[in-house]
Design an enzyme around this catalytic site. Sequence first.
Site, short mmCIF file in Angstrom:
data_model
loop_
_atom_site.label_atom_id
_atom_site.label_comp_id
_atom_site.label_asym_id
_atom_site.label_seq_id
_atom_site.Cartn_x
_atom_site.Cartn_y
_atom_site.Cartn_z
N ASP A 179 -3.02 21.58 -14.68
CA ASP A 179 -2.28 20.90 -15.75
C ASP A 179 -2.67 19.42 -15.86
OD1 ASP A 179 0.09 20.55 -17.59
OD2 ASP A 179 0.81 19.34 -15.92
N ILE A 239 -2.34 20.76 -7.92
CA ILE A 239 -3.59 20.98 -8.65
C ILE A 239 -3.50 22.17 -9.59
CG2 ILE A 239 -5.05 19.86 -6.89
CD1 ILE A 239 -5.98 22.75 -6.16
N GLU A 240 -2.31 22.78 -9.70
CA GLU A 240 -2.14 23.84 -10.68
C GLU A 240 -1.16 23.34 -11.76
OE1 GLU A 240 -2.11 27.89 -9.03
OE2 GLU A 240 -2.75 27.06 -7.14
N MET A 241 0.08 23.83 -11.74
CA MET A 241 0.97 23.45 -12.84
C MET A 241 1.69 22.11 -12.62
SD MET A 241 2.09 27.40 -13.38
CE MET A 241 2.87 27.46 -14.98
#
Lengths: 348, 348
Positions: free
Chosen positions: B103, B146-148
């Site tokens: 994201d 490091i994702e959402m």
Amino acid sequence: MKNTMLILVLFLLSSCKGNKDKQGTDIPLIPVFTELQNKAKAIFGVLPGWVDSPISPITDEKVQLGKTLYFDPVLSKNGTQSCNTCHNLSTYGVDNKSFSPGDAEGTIGVRNSPSTLNAALHTAQFWDGRAKTLEEQAGKPILNPIEMGIPDEKFAIERLKNSEKYRKMFASAFPEDKDPVNWNNLTIAIGAFERKLITPSRFDKYIAGDDKAITDKEKQGLQDFIDVGCITCHTGPALGGNSFQKFGVYKEYWKETKSAKIDAGKSDISKNDAEKYMFKVPSLRNIAKTAPYFHDGSVKDLKEAIRIMGKIQLDKELTPDQVDNIFAFFGSLTGELNPELAKAPQYP
Amino acid sequence: MKNTMLILVLFLLSSCKGNKDKQGTDIPLIPVFTELQNKAKAIFGVLPGWVDSPISPITDEKVQLGKTLYFDPVLSKNGTQSCNTCHNLSTYGVDNKSFSPGDAEGTIGVRNSPSTLNAALHTAQFWDGRAKTLEEQAGKPILNPIEMGIPDEKFAIERLKNSEKYRKMFASAFPEDKDPVNWNNLTIAIGAFERKLITPSRFDKYIAGDDKAITDKEKQGLQDFIDVGCITCHTGPALGGNSFQKFGVYKEYWKETKSAKIDAGKSDISKNDAEKYMFKVPSLRNIAKTAPYFHDGSVKDLKEAIRIMGKIQLDKELTPDQVDNIFAFFGSLTGELNPELAKAPQYP
């Protein structure tokens, strides 16, 4: 001249008995690795001296307490058995029975008691892996009505609190705890002890560089074990214990093992049909000494067990030579426990 | 005369289109099973219609809520992505990238995004199995920086509480809760939705009795898949997903996959060297559609992936014919998701 001296010194050193590596394994000073040694080392990795706990650092005091608890029948309701009864350290961590009798008269376990030796290397504990760590495992047989039969945690802790010896030992193992005699610490201590139960064998000397540590037949068995495909599952330094597998990939297992009862393994816990007949792949360390075999101890003869595994897991009819060689190789996995750990505590 | 009539009726019935079994698969009324069909059914078992939750019973309201959350970018900090961004239901539950962007600008995942389709059948979630259930899994990418990138549970729940739609949907999915909009219920709802994401394929019709559901070449591929030894690990109705295995049994994987980075898999979490290079065996359902392959998406071509697996897991150089046949068989595993589940919710 200097060079000649150096070569001479190296030669003399290399013909000495050798020294010990970190794992306490004797290795020649200047080992020359054969292709098979290198392959085996790459496949299985090096056996560690012990396995650290992710929960609580291992100390000598915890190990001593854990050992004392491991051997103490105070942890069974009627005082008839200790951890060591079914996981006997003088017989490679097993009782050599298909199923183990419990503390109460007439009770009997439903799966074969696996060895506590090298169990610290396993991914999870029990045949179905329902305990993630040795510490989680340690408490369960104590409270199991058909095993050690202690009614509840409090019951066990009250017993231990009545003992001056245990009050002292728990306090010394857990110096920062205000009330150190508790269930969590009991499992940590037994776990700490079990994390030390590693049994290096001639096979470890072999992959550490001593080509003479195992016989030619054992080497051939190792080669067959690799070539036939056993290492797909029996991998890692325990040669197993780090994965779950369907028992009976090519054939329903009970048709070969002649098991009295069909045990569905992992799916009994998870209720997930995809895990039907899945069991933890057992370690092959000390396998020559831990008959009978499989989750239900249904097969007594190791060669027969090898033959069955080839057939139902790999769809292969192993030749008598392959079975003999693999059987011989398994002999090289019979290891030694540090005698200090194996010896029951002395009572005054 | 009665018998003749009966035979005629049976004959007529058997030539009808057939009816549906519990799994909603079309099957002939009177199937005659071939040896290969029987074998495949025994090896893989029957694909269920969905997988029940051990935590909280699945209801339509939970599934609807879970679906809405699954497609909603409100669950990423900057609102750029939903679960469906990396696990896109219109492309078989994946994004077909080696690693998925996150994201926040410039962030990128470290392992290939696995498909959510049929993940309900897996033993555990993530490549290293660090989440035991879909529910436990569901929350983690949301909170992963490091994702959402949602900073914490409270942050997400506040956002949802600000929405009348979600207040209503949570209340209707969890009618007994006083404060239904909470993190636990969010993960239960997404899990409930994902437990429905099962994709029956022609292969399921085949093992249900329709011998014509797959081609002769696909049958040969199935036979090769069995004979070569793939089924040791790719077993169960998802053809995988129910065990962990060392990637690279016979050879270090990165030498074949040309991976840019050596990922140690499970041992990174467990710190147990016996689990080095162990990853969850991926399901092969929809594998023809979910390139690139392996935990790091290092191989784009499915035939190349098949060849590598033969070599490093089974020590076999598969023939071009075997690779072709197995590749064809994999096509029969491309399934269909109930369109009601796959369609993004409509916004007014």
